[in-house]
Design a protein around this motif. Sequence first.
Motif, PDB file in Angstrom:
ATOM      1  N   PHE A 463       0.852  -1.175   0.000  1.00 32.99           N
ATOM      2  CA  PHE A 463       0.000   0.000   0.000  1.00 32.99           C
ATOM      3  C   PHE A 463       0.895   1.235   0.000  1.00 32.99           C
ATOM      4  CE2 PHE A 463      -2.209  -3.446   2.069  1.00 32.99           C
ATOM      5  CZ  PHE A 463      -3.446  -3.435   1.461  1.00 32.99           C
ATOM      6  N   LEU A 465       1.149   5.213   0.972  1.00 34.73           N
ATOM      7  CA  LEU A 465       0.586   6.262   1.816  1.00 34.73           C
ATOM      8  C   LEU A 465       1.170   7.607   1.414  1.00 34.73           C
ATOM      9  CD1 LEU A 465      -0.426   3.882   3.542  1.00 34.73           C
ATOM     10  CD2 LEU A 465       0.135   5.236   5.571  1.00 34.73           C
ATOM     11  N   CYS A 475      -4.452   6.661   1.218  1.00 37.53           N
ATOM     12  CA  CYS A 475      -3.922   5.298   1.174  1.00 37.53           C
ATOM     13  C   CYS A 475      -4.460   4.611  -0.073  1.00 37.53           C
ATOM     14  CB  CYS A 475      -4.323   4.531   2.431  1.00 37.53           C
ATOM     15  SG  CYS A 475      -3.771   2.809   2.450  1.00 37.53           S
TER      16      CYS A 475
END
Length: 1032
Positions: A463, A465, A475
């Motif tokens: 992921f 961010l 996100c």
Amino acid sequence: MKWQSWNRVLGLSSRAIFLTTQRLLDVAAVVYAGGDSGPSITPMVLGLLLSTTLTVVTMRAHWSGLRHRAHGTVVAVVTSMLQVAAVWEMADKVLSGGRPRPKYRAMDPDASQPLLPLASAPDPSSNPPKGSPGENAMRGVRKLSICNIPQAFISLWFHMGLLIKGATCSTHLSVAFLAGYLSLSFGIADFVLYIWVDDVFVRSNKKLVTAHYCVEIIARLPTLAFFHYACKSKKGPWPLLSLFLLDVSGTSLLLRFARAHKSLLDSTSTSRCANFLFSTVVSAQLFFVNVVFFDPGMHFLYVNQVFYVIKYLEFVVMWRCIQEAGFLSPHSRWTVDIAQLPRGWYQGLFLFCLFFLLLNALFVWTLVPQRRREKDQRYFTPVHGYPEPVPASADTSRLRPSGDPAHQRQLHGLEGIFELLLLLSKVHHPKNRSRLVMAILDELWLHALPWEGIYQNEAGARFNLQVSDYGILKCSDHLNAGAEVLGNVSKGHLEMSDGRHGKFDGYQLVWSDGSRWRRVDEQRWHQDLKLILPQLASALCWDCHTPQWPWERKVPGEGFRRPLLEFLVEFAEMTQQRDFVCDLYWALVCLSNQEGDGKTSLDPEPCTYRAVRLALVQVLLQGSSSGQDFYILAREDLYRQRELWRQHMALSTAVRRSHVGAALKTQVLREALQRSFAEARGETGEAAQEDEASLRMSSSAPTVSLLSPRDATGRRVQVSLPVDPTAQFCGTVVEESEVLSSKQSPMMLVCRMKKSVDGPMPPSPSPCEPELIERYLVKVGDDLRQDQLMLELMSLMGRVWQAHLLPEDVQLLQLAEFQVLAVTPNAGYVKFVPESTCLTEVLRHSRGNVMAWLSEHRPKSMTVDTVMDNLCGSVAASCVVTYVLGIGDRHLENICLTSSGHLFHIDFGFVLGDDPKPLSPPVRLPAQIAQALIASKRLNKCFKLAKRAYLALRPFAQLFAALLQLAAAGAGCAKLARQPMAAVAGVQERLRVEEEDEERAAAEFLALMRESSQGFASVMIDKVHAAGLFWR
């Protein structure tokens, strides 16, 4: 043919014509005035011979625009003997269109290694360093004007004598007086503008500087001459000689008083005599004209404050003596016997000098200060909005793209934090302080931790961010960029729109459901917060917040909160940095030992650094009482560090009380190390004694030994030094420790250390890690806060390079920074750089061949090319940082070199433009280092690196200015404390923030760098310093 504009031609021709007229009339005066009863012509003859010789030397090597080479010996001798060198130079530059010598390129077209890279050379039509557009054309005439200063003074004095003693007041005499006066004024102004002072103010106010000296000379010299000739008939030359001696003595004392706070300068009687000689030489020429008025250095501060007051008093005394001599009666009735001049001529001369004296006072106390304040205020005023991080220059291909928002936001966030801290220091109302503290905390939580990046969950999914400047978090799935979830960052916690909550500890994200996201990259936390820790510690005295709700947490033993202190401790606990707590504690110890304690008449008792330090100790005590491992270990670290500091102070006291030489003091030190200093009490200060009870884990806690830190059972104790909290202290090598030969008798302790390769010091001793030998200096009697500030600024510059240059450039631009810790305002630690030697010793052992020394002493694991690459990058970085910070006193003893090729500077006693030696170059590149780079064919690369490093710093001038403003009160820097606006403006001037042309700004800096390796001033500084060391 390309002609100069009329204003340039007028400026060039007027100087040349006045200079030539003065010299021709001087020759005529020598030929035709030999039989007159006027002044002696002997000084005139000697002055003409000296100035003619200087003119020949100058013209011989100066560039000719018409011939495209130097003028040569024949032209120099002929024009100088005929006294028409200035007119010849004027005609050459006007007819050639002012084409400059290609000084940015190699002199020899066949040279294999140009001194400056051709790619970095500006266009020939661009402006040269420190000059207006007409500087190339007028450089030669300015040189001749400076060479003519002694002769112009003699000529002016001679013709004033003829006028005063009643010779025929002819047109010839009036023209000679005017030509001599203007030649002297122009010469002194050129000397100040192009030799003595080099800053933006004088370069942007050349006409003001020239007008000031024109007024000062006409206000001073006629009165001196009239006083001399009026008193000479009755008392001989003694009145003028007595006035000269008194004036020089007073000025010399003022110069010595400005340098008195630098104790190292007066360490021996020889150095005191040398400093007195320097002060006397400077004071002698200040008797006639103040050439240091525009010098912003601290060593001329006291002189410039009272100089003109003394001169105006001397004016009154001299005209009173002239009146008593019979030239001017109290009732304006003349009793003139020696002159047949019109009635009232002397009265007119008095009014003439008085008018220019008042005009000089207008310049000194109104016009010049007002212009300087306008300039300082222009640099000092914060610029709203952030500058573009990538300059628009030819080297943008070497800079990181502007699409990297994380690095920009981190540095811009520091600037915003600095501005909020400045506002906090100026606010007195408690509510406004609380609001500002909360705003600072929001910025700190946002920028202290590395939120942005790529994370991987336990299932292997990644992921991405991203965080905005306002704490809005986005996100997204690393593979599916369209799947985005918004959130918010608040005080170290994440709150996502899908209901998830998480906390980031610098290593990973821990969600409320127990899942963890680990960072993919190796970065664990940013060091930016530790970088600005001294400024945050300084702000803790305003960190008092009265709780408004019952559930708000309070400091143990106090009825209020300290939110900023709570944040710092919580950040250290979150990232498990015990060394962060140690650095914070010792910063508060130093601040609490300062006079004034950061306190004003409006501050309550809790708003002191002593109270903040005790509050920190109480927080650690409460955390360790509740059984938290981090607080227990941090408390143990501080207790043992305090014990080491106490014993080091006991050693220093024993050494300094032994009134013997350095060799015998070393023996005293080694004997004291062999004995037990467990119960000895040194000069630890009130701070360490107050904290002892709270930091001691138990009443039977063992005292740490300097020889081998073990407890009563023989088990090794985990302990670190205050200056190096990340390394484990294993003991002191007694046989190699010594006392250095200096006035304050600093102790050099050789210690066995273990440094963890994984970061902070582990909770328990690690027997597997190898021991390293490190050298630490314990200094008592010296203020290390200024050195600590300079190293902090250098680290910040390295942070800028790390964020805005390519990795290969960052790897080369390394500063081998030595560590400094000021425990009190007059005592502290200095950690030596391993395997380093001062440049004087390197040149002595290698007979001037630096490359040969590096080849011989390099580590076996490194090749010669790697070592020379390190030298190339470290030279570029050192030149940039020392120039921007205005670090002075850069002789070869203050420049060090490691065996791996890293060059670095030490001893920052003179900073922000101060230098104890006049005419010192603003950049210091020793010629021997330049020769080594030429031999390895890396000088071109060094200049390119320096250019990119310099350009990368320019957009962040306001960041450095904000840090200096914050440090003005407690940094131990005299200039920063007395003249904060001028000190901050000087840094921004050297970064040339007002210069829009990046290539022009870089070319000016590179030209200074080139001249420092070839200039005569650098060589003379080294020779004079070497002579002083020999006689010491």
